[in-house]
Design an enzyme around this catalytic site. Structure first.
Site, mmCIF file in Angstrom:
data_model
loop_
_atom_site.group_PDB
_atom_site.id
_atom_site.type_symbol
_atom_site.label_atom_id
_atom_site.label_comp_id
_atom_site.label_asym_id
_atom_site.label_seq_id
_atom_site.Cartn_x
_atom_site.Cartn_y
_atom_site.Cartn_z
ATOM 1 N N GLU A 182 0.744 -1.180 0.130
ATOM 2 C CA GLU A 182 0.188 0.134 0.080
ATOM 3 C C GLU A 182 0.750 1.301 -0.051
ATOM 4 O O GLU A 182 0.956 2.169 0.734
ATOM 5 C CB GLU A 182 -0.848 0.009 1.278
ATOM 6 C CG GLU A 182 -1.682 -1.180 1.546
ATOM 7 C CD GLU A 182 -2.539 -1.190 2.569
ATOM 8 O OE1 GLU A 182 -2.030 -0.319 3.813
ATOM 9 O OE2 GLU A 182 -3.443 -1.975 3.104
ATOM 10 N N PRO A 183 1.571 1.417 -1.115
ATOM 11 C CA PRO A 183 2.537 2.598 -0.897
ATOM 12 C C PRO A 183 1.618 3.927 -1.429
ATOM 13 O O PRO A 183 0.889 3.788 -2.326
ATOM 14 C CB PRO A 183 3.762 2.423 -2.089
ATOM 15 C CG PRO A 183 2.779 1.553 -3.017
ATOM 16 C CD PRO A 183 1.855 0.581 -2.375
ATOM 17 N N GLY A 184 1.995 4.966 -0.821
ATOM 18 C CA GLY A 184 1.494 6.394 -0.988
ATOM 19 C C GLY A 184 2.587 7.377 -1.505
ATOM 20 O O GLY A 184 2.771 7.607 -2.576
ATOM 21 N N ARG A 187 2.479 19.714 6.466
ATOM 22 C CA ARG A 187 3.565 18.983 6.804
ATOM 23 C C ARG A 187 4.519 19.702 7.715
ATOM 24 O O ARG A 187 5.050 19.065 8.558
ATOM 25 C CB ARG A 187 4.360 18.063 5.721
ATOM 26 C CG ARG A 187 3.091 17.281 4.677
ATOM 27 C CD ARG A 187 4.002 16.434 3.981
ATOM 28 N NE ARG A 187 4.630 15.209 4.693
ATOM 29 C CZ ARG A 187 5.771 15.132 4.916
ATOM 30 N NH1 ARG A 187 6.666 16.068 4.473
ATOM 31 N NH2 ARG A 187 6.250 14.324 5.722
ATOM 32 N N TYR A 228 4.705 18.341 11.323
ATOM 33 C CA TYR A 228 5.683 17.407 11.787
ATOM 34 C C TYR A 228 7.031 17.963 11.609
ATOM 35 O O TYR A 228 7.956 17.281 11.868
ATOM 36 C CB TYR A 228 5.817 16.093 10.589
ATOM 37 C CG TYR A 228 4.692 15.465 10.371
ATOM 38 C CD1 TYR A 228 3.684 14.898 11.171
ATOM 39 C CD2 TYR A 228 4.163 15.755 8.919
ATOM 40 C CE1 TYR A 228 2.490 14.313 10.698
ATOM 41 C CE2 TYR A 228 2.673 15.211 8.433
ATOM 42 C CZ TYR A 228 2.037 14.515 9.422
ATOM 43 O OH TYR A 228 0.797 14.052 8.858
ATOM 44 N N CYS A 277 -2.391 33.087 10.684
ATOM 45 C CA CYS A 277 -2.010 33.645 11.844
ATOM 46 C C CYS A 277 -1.500 32.680 13.123
ATOM 47 O O CYS A 277 -2.295 32.515 14.066
ATOM 48 C CB CYS A 277 -3.078 34.327 12.227
ATOM 49 S SG CYS A 277 -3.668 35.636 11.166
ATOM 50 N N GLU A 278 -0.418 31.903 12.721
ATOM 51 C CA GLU A 278 0.176 31.164 13.726
ATOM 52 C C GLU A 278 1.559 31.002 13.520
ATOM 53 O O GLU A 278 2.076 31.002 12.197
ATOM 54 C CB GLU A 278 -0.308 29.458 13.518
ATOM 55 C CG GLU A 278 -1.805 29.254 13.858
ATOM 56 C CD GLU A 278 -2.249 28.098 14.077
ATOM 57 O OE1 GLU A 278 -1.039 27.298 14.646
ATOM 58 O OE2 GLU A 278 -3.091 27.651 14.147
HETATM 59 N N1 LLP Z 1 -1.586 2.046 4.400
HETATM 60 C C1 LLP Z 1 -2.063 2.483 5.642
HETATM 61 C C2 LLP Z 1 -2.761 1.491 6.397
HETATM 62 C C3 LLP Z 1 -1.466 3.862 5.957
HETATM 63 O O1 LLP Z 1 -2.100 4.142 7.120
HETATM 64 C C4 LLP Z 1 -0.684 4.365 5.068
HETATM 65 C C5 LLP Z 1 -0.337 5.907 5.686
HETATM 66 C C6 LLP Z 1 -0.290 4.136 4.005
HETATM 67 C C7 LLP Z 1 -0.577 2.872 3.672
HETATM 68 C C8 LLP Z 1 0.552 4.887 3.027
HETATM 69 O O2 LLP Z 1 1.957 4.990 3.618
HETATM 70 P P1 LLP Z 1 3.001 5.771 2.830
HETATM 71 O O3 LLP Z 1 3.648 4.725 1.775
HETATM 72 O O4 LLP Z 1 2.320 6.985 2.125
HETATM 73 O O5 LLP Z 1 3.924 6.032 3.894
HETATM 74 N N2 LLP Z 1 0.539 12.836 6.781
HETATM 75 C C9 LLP Z 1 1.747 12.310 6.906
HETATM 76 C C10 LLP Z 1 1.742 10.652 6.461
HETATM 77 C C11 LLP Z 1 0.561 9.971 6.940
HETATM 78 C C12 LLP Z 1 0.725 8.495 6.868
HETATM 79 C C13 LLP Z 1 -0.655 7.935 7.205
HETATM 80 N N3 LLP Z 1 -1.065 6.354 6.775
HETATM 81 C C14 LLP Z 1 2.789 12.895 6.222
HETATM 82 O O6 LLP Z 1 2.588 13.963 5.730
HETATM 83 O O7 LLP Z 1 3.979 12.538 6.352
#
Ligand code: LLP
Length: 415
Positions: free
Chosen positions: A275-277, A315, A319, A345-346
Site C-alpha cells: 500500500e505505498p502512497g 507537513r 511534523y 496567523c500562527e
Molecule cells: N497503508 C496504511 C494503512 C496507512 O495508514 C498509510 C499511511 C499508508 C498505507 C501509506 O503510507 P506511505 O506509503 O505513504 O508511507 N500525513 C503524513 C503521513 C501519514 C501516513 C498515514 N498512513 C505525512 O505527511 O507525512
C-alpha cells in the site's frame, strides 16, 4: 529528447519541458503541479521491484486522491487503499472496481462498513475483534460474505516521526500480535466473513528496512500458524511506509526494501499486497507559491512570506517536515539563510528557518519541492482560505485538474 520530471530550463524550473511559471501565470498561486511522468515511473519501479512474486500494489489514496491522479494510477494497474467511506467513493469514481479496493482505518463507522460490505470490496482490513463481529453482523443481515483481513500491531518501532509511527503497542492501530491467531480463528468461523488476509502497517516515511522486515516476519509467522489450522490466506498485506529522500540524503532504497520483504514472504508462497502512497506521488509534485512580503527584524532574521502556508501544505507545521524550496526563475545575489513562512496567523505556519535562498522580491515565484504526497490531501480552509488549485503535466502539456475553490463553493453547505 525533452527532460522528464522537474528540471531547469531557459524559462526557469520546468516539468516535462513545460516551464511551470506559465501554470502559475495562468491559474494563479498557490497551485500544486504534478508530473505524470514521475508518477508513472515511480509506480512502475515500485511494481517491478517485486518481480515475479505474485503481488498487487494498492496505492494509498490518502497521499493524493485528486481524481486525475487516481485515474492515471488506475490505468497503470494500481489497486486502491481507501481509508474512509469518502475515499471508497472517490476510488469508485476514478474507475477502481470494488475487487481492487482494500478498506483500512482505525475507526470505521457503521455506514462505512455497510458500504464496504455491500460493494464487496477485496478486503476490509479490520482493526479489532469487535470490528470483525460488527462486519459479520452486517454481512449476515445482508445475506453476504465480506472479505476481511486483520490488522496486526507487531509492537515494532518504525523509527519515523512519532506522529506517523503506527506499529507499537502504545499506538491505537490493529490487534496485538499474540492475540491475532485466536481472533482470526474465531473470525474464520463466522458465517458472514471470508477470512482473506493479515495486514500490517507500522508507519510512514520509514527510512530503515529492518523494522519493515521484522513486521513482515511477524505477519508470516501468524500466517503459518493459521495455515497449520487449515486457514489458508489469499495474501498478506504489508502496508506502505517507504520513506523518500526530502534532501540529498535519506529515504529507503526500493530494491533493498523489496528484497527484504520478499525474503520473509516468498518462502511462504503467499501473494503480497502493498500500500505505498508517498513513494509513488511524493516526488511527483511541487507547490508553487508567490512571495507576498520580505522583511528583516531587528537582530537580522529575515522572513520571506509566501501566499502558501500550513493551509496548503501542513507537513512542516505538523511534523516539522523540511521541504526544499527553490526560486522558480534564477535570482542573482548571494544566498543567505531566511525563514520561509506562510500567511496564516500562527507561528507554526512556517516552512522552516535557514533556507539558503538568493535575495527574493515580492511576486517572485518559488517551488516547495516533493509535496505530491500529503500536500493537497491535507489542505484546509483555516482562515477561510480556499483549497488550492492543482495542475497535471502530461505529454508536454499541462491541464488544470482541480480549480481553486471559490468562496461560494466554500460556503455551499452553510446557511
Ligand atoms: N497503508 C496504511 C494503512 C496507512 O495508514 C498509510 C499511511 C499508508 C498505507 C501509506 O503510507 P506511505 O506509503 O505513504 O508511507 N500525513 C503524513 C503521513 C501519514 C501516513 C498515514 N498512513 C505525512 O505527511 O507525512
Amino acid at each position: 529528447m525533452t527532460e522528464t520530471g522537474f528540471h531547469d530550463s531557459e524559462e526557469g524550473l520546468a516539468c516535462d519541458g513545460v516551464p511551470i511559471a506559465r501554470v502559475a501565470d495562468a491559474e494563479g498561486t498557490p497551485i500544486y503541479v504534478y508530473a505524470a511522468s514521475v508518477i508513472r515511473d515511480r509506480f512502475r519501479a515500485f511494481d517491478d521491484a517485486f518481480g515475479a512474486h505474485p503481488h498487487a500494489v494498492h496505492y494509498a489514496l490518502k497521499a493524493n486522491s485528486t481524481l486525475a491522479v487516481l485515474r492515471l494510477l488506475q490505468t497503470l494497474g494500481a489497486g486502491a487503499d481507501a481509508n474512509s467511506g469518502g475515499e471508497i467513493d472517490v476510488a469508485r469514481r476514478a474507475g477502481f472496481l470494488p475487487s481492487q479496493i482494500v478498506f483500512t482505518g482505525v475507526g470505521k463507522r457503521p455506514d462505512e462498513l455497510a458500504k464496504a460490505v455491500s460493494l464487496g470490496l477485496k478486503a476490509i482490513n479490520a482493526e479489532s475483534a469487535g470490528e470483525l463481529a460488527r462486519i459479520d453482523a452486517i454481512a449476515v443481515a445482508e445475506g453476504k460474505q465480506a472479505n476481511v483481513a486483520l490488522r496486526v500491531n507487531p509492537d515494532i518501532e518504525a523509527m519515523s516521526h512519532p506522529h506517523i509511527s503506527t506499529g507499537a503497542h502504545r499506538n491505537k492501530f490493529g490487534v496485538a500480535l499474540g492475540e491475532a491467531a485466536a481472533i482470526c480463528r474465531e473470525a474464520a468461523m463466522r458465517r458472514g466473513l471470508r477470512f482473506a488476509a493479515l495486514h500490517v502497517h507500522i508507519g510512514s516515511q520509514i527510512e530503515q528496512v529492518a523494522p519493515l522486515r521484522q513486521a513482515a516476519r511477524a505477519v508470516v509467522e501468524v500466517a503459518r500458524a493459521l495455515a497449520a489450522d487449515g486457514i489458508a490466506l489469499d495474501y498478506v498485506d504489508m502496508g506502505g511506509g517507504v520513506g523518500i529522500a526530502y534532501d540529498d540524503t535519506g529515504g529507503l532504497d526500493l530494491a533493498e526494501y523489496a528484497s527484504a520483504l520478499l525474503a520473509e514472504v516468498a518462502p511462504s508462497g503467499l501473494p503480497l499486497v502493498l500500500e505505498p502512497g508517498r513513494f509513488v506521488v511524493g516526488p511527483a509534485g511541487v507547490l508553487l507559491s508567490r512571495v507576498v512580503d520580505v522583511k528583516t527584524h531587528p537582530g537580522g532574521r529575515t522572513f520571506v512570506v509566501l501566499d502558501a502556508g500550513m493551509t496548503e501544505c501542513l507537513r512542516s507545521a505538523l511534523y516539522g517536515a523540511r521541504h526544499r524550496i527553490v526560486p522558480v526563475t534564477a535570482r542573482v545575489g548571494t544566498a543567505s539563510g531566511v525563514d520561509v513562512v506562510g500567511p496564516v496567523c500562527e507561528s507554526s505556519d512556517s516552512f522552516g528557518s535557514d533556507h539558503q535562498l538568493p535575495p527574493l522580491a515580492v511576486d517572485d515565484l518559488v517551488a516547495i519541492l516533493d509535496t505530491g504526497a500529503y500536500g493537497a490531501t491535507m489542505a484546509s480552509n483555516y482562515n477561510r482560505r480556499p483549497m488550492p488549485a492543482e495542475a497535471l503535466v502530461d505529454g508536454g502539456a499541462w491541464t488544470l485538474i482541480r480549480r481553486r475553490q471559490t468562496i461560494d463553493a466554500m460556503l455551499a453547505q452553510e446557511s
